[in-house]
Design a protein around this motif. Structure first.
Motif, PDB file in Angstrom:
ATOM      1  N   MET A 186       9.205   8.654   6.174  1.00  0.00           N
ATOM      2  CA  MET A 186       9.174   9.950   5.491  1.00  0.00           C
ATOM      3  C   MET A 186      10.416  10.795   5.797  1.00  0.00           C
ATOM      4  O   MET A 186      10.520  11.911   5.344  1.00  0.00           O
ATOM      5  N   VAL A 225      -3.229  -0.339  -2.799  1.00  0.00           N
ATOM      6  CA  VAL A 225      -3.990  -0.584  -1.575  1.00  0.00           C
ATOM      7  C   VAL A 225      -5.040  -1.647  -1.872  1.00  0.00           C
ATOM      8  O   VAL A 225      -6.110  -1.345  -2.400  1.00  0.00           O
ATOM      9  N   LEU A 243       5.267  22.804  -5.775  1.00  0.00           N
ATOM     10  CA  LEU A 243       6.137  21.893  -6.518  1.00  0.00           C
ATOM     11  C   LEU A 243       5.343  21.119  -7.570  1.00  0.00           C
ATOM     12  O   LEU A 243       5.760  20.989  -8.723  1.00  0.00           O
ATOM     13  N   ASP A 284       2.311   1.240  -3.942  1.00  0.00           N
ATOM     14  CA  ASP A 284       1.160   2.129  -4.178  1.00  0.00           C
ATOM     15  C   ASP A 284      -0.127   1.363  -4.482  1.00  0.00           C
ATOM     16  O   ASP A 284      -1.023   1.897  -5.129  1.00  0.00           O
ATOM     17  N   THR A 323       4.481  21.614  -1.300  1.00  0.00           N
ATOM     18  CA  THR A 323       4.152  20.442  -2.119  1.00  0.00           C
ATOM     19  C   THR A 323       3.257  20.815  -3.294  1.00  0.00           C
ATOM     20  O   THR A 323       3.476  20.356  -4.420  1.00  0.00           O
ATOM     21  N   ARG A 346       2.717  11.696  -4.009  1.00  0.00           N
ATOM     22  CA  ARG A 346       4.039  12.141  -3.590  1.00  0.00           C
ATOM     23  C   ARG A 346       4.739  12.561  -4.876  1.00  0.00           C
ATOM     24  O   ARG A 346       4.851  11.778  -5.810  1.00  0.00           O
ATOM     25  N   PHE A 360       3.386   8.214 -12.597  1.00  0.00           N
ATOM     26  CA  PHE A 360       2.040   8.490 -13.106  1.00  0.00           C
ATOM     27  C   PHE A 360       2.082   9.773 -13.939  1.00  0.00           C
ATOM     28  O   PHE A 360       2.351  10.849 -13.407  1.00  0.00           O
ATOM     29  N   GLU A 407      16.794  17.311   3.754  1.00  0.00           N
ATOM     30  CA  GLU A 407      16.431  17.339   2.336  1.00  0.00           C
ATOM     31  C   GLU A 407      15.020  16.788   2.085  1.00  0.00           C
ATOM     32  O   GLU A 407      14.525  16.852   0.971  1.00  0.00           O
ATOM     33  N   TYR A 408      14.377  16.269   3.127  1.00  0.00           N
ATOM     34  CA  TYR A 408      13.013  15.775   2.978  1.00  0.00           C
ATOM     35  C   TYR A 408      12.008  16.832   3.445  1.00  0.00           C
ATOM     36  O   TYR A 408      12.287  17.579   4.380  1.00  0.00           O
ATOM     37  N   ASP A 409      10.844  16.853   2.789  1.00  0.00           N
ATOM     38  CA  ASP A 409       9.856  17.902   3.078  1.00  0.00           C
ATOM     39  C   ASP A 409       8.965  17.598   4.277  1.00  0.00           C
ATOM     40  O   ASP A 409       8.187  18.451   4.691  1.00  0.00           O
ATOM     41  N   THR A 410       9.044  16.379   4.810  1.00  0.00           N
ATOM     42  CA  THR A 410       8.107  15.974   5.857  1.00  0.00           C
ATOM     43  C   THR A 410       8.196  16.844   7.105  1.00  0.00           C
ATOM     44  O   THR A 410       9.266  16.954   7.703  1.00  0.00           O
ATOM     45  N   PRO A 411       7.091  17.469   7.511  1.00  0.00           N
ATOM     46  CA  PRO A 411       7.136  18.238   8.748  1.00  0.00           C
ATOM     47  C   PRO A 411       6.966  17.341   9.975  1.00  0.00           C
ATOM     48  O   PRO A 411       6.333  16.285   9.899  1.00  0.00           O
ATOM     49  N   GLU A 465      10.910  11.834  -4.571  1.00  0.00           N
ATOM     50  CA  GLU A 465      11.480  11.079  -3.463  1.00  0.00           C
ATOM     51  C   GLU A 465      11.516  11.861  -2.143  1.00  0.00           C
ATOM     52  O   GLU A 465      11.360  11.300  -1.073  1.00  0.00           O
ATOM     53  N   TYR A 466      11.730  13.158  -2.219  1.00  0.00           N
ATOM     54  CA  TYR A 466      11.867  13.950  -0.997  1.00  0.00           C
ATOM     55  C   TYR A 466      10.544  14.552  -0.534  1.00  0.00           C
ATOM     56  O   TYR A 466      10.490  15.258   0.457  1.00  0.00           O
ATOM     57  N   GLY A 467       9.492  14.278  -1.302  1.00  0.00           N
ATOM     58  CA  GLY A 467       8.226  14.954  -1.054  1.00  0.00           C
ATOM     59  C   GLY A 467       7.399  14.366   0.068  1.00  0.00           C
ATOM     60  O   GLY A 467       7.615  13.244   0.506  1.00  0.00           O
ATOM     61  N   GLU A 468       6.431  15.172   0.503  1.00  0.00           N
ATOM     62  CA  GLU A 468       5.431  14.705   1.451  1.00  0.00           C
ATOM     63  C   GLU A 468       4.417  13.855   0.700  1.00  0.00           C
ATOM     64  O   GLU A 468       4.324  13.923  -0.517  1.00  0.00           O
ATOM     65  N   ARG A 469       3.612  13.139   1.455  1.00  0.00           N
ATOM     66  CA  ARG A 469       2.429  12.490   0.884  1.00  0.00           C
ATOM     67  C   ARG A 469       1.260  13.400   1.230  1.00  0.00           C
ATOM     68  O   ARG A 469       1.056  13.716   2.396  1.00  0.00           O
ATOM     69  N   LEU A 513       5.557  10.805  -8.893  1.00  0.00           N
ATOM     70  CA  LEU A 513       6.204   9.561  -8.451  1.00  0.00           C
ATOM     71  C   LEU A 513       5.204   8.533  -7.915  1.00  0.00           C
ATOM     72  O   LEU A 513       5.235   7.375  -8.284  1.00  0.00           O
ATOM     73  N   ASP A 514       4.340   8.977  -7.002  1.00  0.00           N
ATOM     74  CA  ASP A 514       3.373   8.062  -6.394  1.00  0.00           C
ATOM     75  C   ASP A 514       1.970   8.669  -6.462  1.00  0.00           C
ATOM     76  O   ASP A 514       1.803   9.870  -6.233  1.00  0.00           O
ATOM     77  N   PHE A 515       1.006   7.839  -6.745  1.00  0.00           N
ATOM     78  CA  PHE A 515      -0.384   8.287  -6.893  1.00  0.00           C
ATOM     79  C   PHE A 515      -1.246   7.109  -6.441  1.00  0.00           C
ATOM     80  O   PHE A 515      -1.394   6.126  -7.153  1.00  0.00           O
ATOM     81  N   ILE A 516      -1.745   7.206  -5.213  1.00  0.00           N
ATOM     82  CA  ILE A 516      -2.321   6.035  -4.554  1.00  0.00           C
ATOM     83  C   ILE A 516      -3.803   6.234  -4.292  1.00  0.00           C
ATOM     84  O   ILE A 516      -4.211   7.246  -3.734  1.00  0.00           O
ATOM     85  N   HIS A 533       4.526   3.565  -0.517  1.00  0.00           N
ATOM     86  CA  HIS A 533       5.377   3.736  -1.694  1.00  0.00           C
ATOM     87  C   HIS A 533       6.668   2.933  -1.573  1.00  0.00           C
ATOM     88  O   HIS A 533       7.470   2.904  -2.504  1.00  0.00           O
ATOM     89  N   ALA A 568       0.818  -1.217   0.000  1.00  0.00           N
ATOM     90  CA  ALA A 568       0.000   0.000   0.000  1.00  0.00           C
ATOM     91  C   ALA A 568       0.854   1.271   0.000  1.00  0.00           C
ATOM     92  O   ALA A 568       0.504   2.265  -0.631  1.00  0.00           O
TER      93      ALA A 568
END
Lengths: 463, 281
Positions: free
Chosen positions: A265, A212, B72, A210, B69, B37, B2, A271-275, B40-44, B83-86, A173, A171
């Motif tokens: 995440m 589910v 971008l 991806d 996001t 997403r 996608f 370098e990752y956007d996750t807050p 690779e560095y992005g949020e979901r 990259l990802d589309f769920i 990525h 489910a």
């Protein structure tokens, strides 16, 4: 002549006050010398009690004998007959209650460091072996595996070895399940998990991310697409909450969310956007491995004070002794016999404190552990800006609710035969947390292994 | 990956994308959402499915550029890939059995409200669509909303289209004028949905709202999207995203929705600076 030292060869580790500021692995692993020395502590008992303590029946004395003779690749080949994830098991298995608890050397002194040796062998193979995993000749039968956590990866690996064409549907990525989103980098580096997964791909397993299942495709549709059997390893999903006031405040997390943000995440890497909220003072509710992981992660994100709030005493804590020990070394403060009654917040809804009450232990309850009882009037406030709830998960409902005839129990776990892992639907097998509720990686792997055997028998009986 | 097969700017801040996602398109239903997403560095991030084409294998999303996001995402063009589309995730809206519905959209929420109006209309209900925007120049999907409803009421905060007022003003007016709604669907900013629910509670009209919560996995695992509904903890991703608006604890949701607001503003500001620098070079 065996090495009769009473204690295990110590595991080299990063110093506690260094490692609690980084996400690098805590345990550094044995050198070849250490591994050989430790392997020589094994008495190679005839009746092999350790093997009986292993949910996947790793031939322990056999692989250790190879290590003692410096035949590391041979040792690896023995290991992989039984486990498809040795680098993972060597790191996260509760050996002290499994194989090592049965070790004869443990009667007088410490048992052989089986987990440490397993890890050494797997790491040695990854670093030194150039041999690509062999693809078995295909038998033309298709099996679908749902989820890509430890139960599923084990089942997929075993089936691929038998020649099945296996497709794994994940489910998220990234494949790996709890090994990727749950267990932190400092305990199980994601690069290691990735290598194990790449190994499965090299064996011919197809992994689709991806996807589910239950939403994008149903089990019925998978059968219609030509899959002859389906393994469900969808894991423990829904995080449990305490249902006390304030769990909806900003700064209140489930351990799943907190750990997923950091592990999967990668919120700890710029370098990752996750807050993520980087707490100053965090309280983690619970006493299991997940609670320890969350606490040590909060510390690494820069928290000054991190509390484990647990309503029983240390003796009842379900976490591995090693995790508790590591957490304490890193400065995590244990507030035992303490239970939260409310989380309080400011006018913006941000967590400001956790109201707790002191507990004492009464008579044993259904779980055999002494029941904690509230001490009336002992309420006090713990000033915090982040509360992390780590009190377990309930199974994910997506597949049971979209699959007619798939029996679940009162807790929502899929009902499966303990030996065969067969569910109420023909051709559908299940294992791991989806069946047992939250448990360990190795128990999930054991279930996945038994399911693979049953699936093989099931498909052979049909054709 | 996608592929984006079509990209359309709806106004200065909103974009529509048609994405090739055949598996999602095969199962998508009104009210469901996807998680994407960008890299690779992005949020979901979750986005509601605005439309789908089962044969063509595409899914439409509409998004407002509010954070890094979405900024971008908006830099991607036709032919580029996400990259990802769920999906499709969440429960489909339950829209059967209604006679006369008011479907209310606020700003970007119109993108999600409009397919609900379309679905209700297709099921034989009479549909009044009430759409609210800040001003006339940012009105989107006017033709689509008109086609999906029996009456379209377009309101603007500043009155620049000649109809000054909030969506609740139009709703109250219609109810007072005798419209016998048996369902109100409200989708938009939280304060708008809350105001609509307060109003419909007065009149005892069933009201469905759609939650656009903070999420990671979208399958019930993280619990980030939890919302208190009728005193119970529900997860928007698996129990929703639609909920009975009269039971939702909006005050809690509104606070939770701001969890990362400051960090988001900061990262959007940084990203905008970077885009501008790139444009200068």
């Amino acid at each position: 002549m065996p090495n009769m030292t009473m204690t295990k060869t110590p595991m080299p580790e990063q110093k506690p006050d260094v490692r609690n500021h980084n996400f690098e692995e805590v345990a550094l692993g044995y050198t070849e010398e250490m591994a050989v020395g430790e392997a020589q502590r094994c008495l190679n008992c005839k009746n092999k009690p350790c093997v009986g303590g292993c949910p996947v029946m790793v031939p322990i004395p056999e692989f250790i004998a190879h290590v003692a003779k410096r035949e590391f690749e041979e040792a690896y080949q023995v290991l992989t007959r039984a486990t498809s994830l040795p680098a993972v098991c060597g790191r996260v298995c509760p050996q002290e209650t499994q194989c090592e608890s049965k070790c004869v050397r443990g009667i007088k002194g410490e048992p052989v460091g089986i987990g440490r040796l397993e890890r050494f062998v797997a790491d040695w193979h990854m670093a030194n072996s150039k041999e690509a995993p062999k693809k078995s000749e295909t038998n033309g039968h298709k099996v679908a595996v749902i989820g890509a956590g430890p139960a599923s990866l084990t089942c997929a690996g075993d089936l691929a070895n038998m020649g099945y064409e296996v497709t794994v549907f994940e489910a998220l990525h990234t494949a790996g399940g709890v090994l990727m989103y749950g267990i932190p980098q400092f305990r199980l580096p994601k690069e290691i998990v990735q290598k194990e997964i790449d190994g499965l791909r090299a064996k011919g397993v197809t992994i689709l991310t991806d996807m589910v299942i239950g939403k994008v495709l149903t089990l019925e549709e998978l059968f219609a697409d030509g899959f002859e059997a389906i393994f469900v390893g969808s894991g423990a999903g829904l995080p449990n909450f305490m249902h006390i006031p304030g769990e909806g405040l900003v700064g209140a997390y489930s351990a799943n969310e907190f750990l997923t943000r950091v592990n999967l995440m990668k919120a700890y890497r710029p370098e990752y956007d996750t807050p993520i909220i980087r707490p100053k003072n965090a309280a983690i509710v619970g006493g299991g491995n997940v609670a320890m992981d969350a606490a040590r992660t909060a510390k690494r994100l820069g928290a000054e004070n991190v509390y484990i709030v647990y309503r029983r005493s240390e003796a009842e804590m379900p976490a591995r002794a090693e995790e508790i020990h590591h957490a304490k070394e890193e400065g995590i403060e244990f507030r035992l016999l303490t239970n939260p009654v409310a989380i309080h917040g400011d006018e913006n809804g941000r967590v400001t404190s956790m109201e707790c009450v002191e507990m004492e232990l009464g008579e044993p309850d259904a779980s055999g552990r002494r029941r904690p009882i509230e001490k009336k009037g002992s309420n006090f406030e713990l000033p915090i800006d982040c509360a992390i709830i780590a009190i377990g998960n309930s199974p994910n409902p997506l597949i049971p609710t979209t699959t007619a005839g798939l029996e679940v129990n009162r807790r929502g776990c899929i009902v499966a035969d303990e030996e065969t892992m067969a569910t109420s639907l023909p051709g559908v097998y299940a294992a791991g947390d989806a069946v047992s509720g939250a448990a360990t990686v190795i128990l999930a792997m054991g279930g996945g292994k038994r399911a693979a055997k049953s699936i093989d028998e099931y498909i052979k009986s049909k054709s | 990956m996608f592929q984006i097969v079509q990209k359309k700017r709806l106004n200065d801040s909103m974009t529509q994308m048609r994405v090739a996602a055949p598996f999602v398109a095969r199962k998508a239903q009104a009210g469901q959402f996807i998680i994407l997403r960008v890299n690779e560095y992005g949020e979901r991030i979750p986005l509601t499915i605005a439309d789908y084409d089962r044969e063509g294998g595409t899914v439409d999303i509409i998004f407002q550029k509010v954070g890094k996001t979405t900024l971008l995402l908006d830099t991607l063009e036709e032919g580029d890939a996400i990259l990802d589309f769920i999906g499709p995730l969440g429960k489909a809206s339950e829209l059967e059995g209604y006679q006369y519905a008011a479907v209310i959209g606020g700003g970007a929420g119109c993108a999600i409200a409009y397919p609900q109006a379309k679905a209700l209309h297709a099921l034989g209900a009479k549909v009044d669509m009430i759409a609210g925007f800040r001003s006339q120049d940012i009105i989107i999907l006017e033709d689509e909303m008109k086609a999906a409803s029996d009456n379209l009421y377009l309101m603007t905060d500043d009155g620049s289209n000649g109809h000054k007022g909030f969506v609740t003003d139009a709703l109250r007016q219609n109810i007072e004028a005798g419209a016998k709604y048996d369902l109100v669907v409200a989708i938009g900013p939280l304060p708008m949905m809350k105001a609509v629910c307060n109003l419909t509670k007065e009149y005892g009209i069933k009201t469905i709202i759609s939650m656009n919560s903070i999420m990671i996995d979208g399958t019930g695992m993280c619990g980030g999207c939890r919302v208190t509904v009728g005193g119970e903890t529900k997860f928007a991703c698996v129990d929703g995203p639609d909920f009975d608006g009269h039971l939702v604890d909006f005050d809690e949701v509104m606070k939770r929705s701001k969890t990362y607001a400051e960090m988001e503003r900061e990262s959007a500001r940084e990203f905008n600076c970077r885009l501008m620098k790139q444009a200068e070079q």
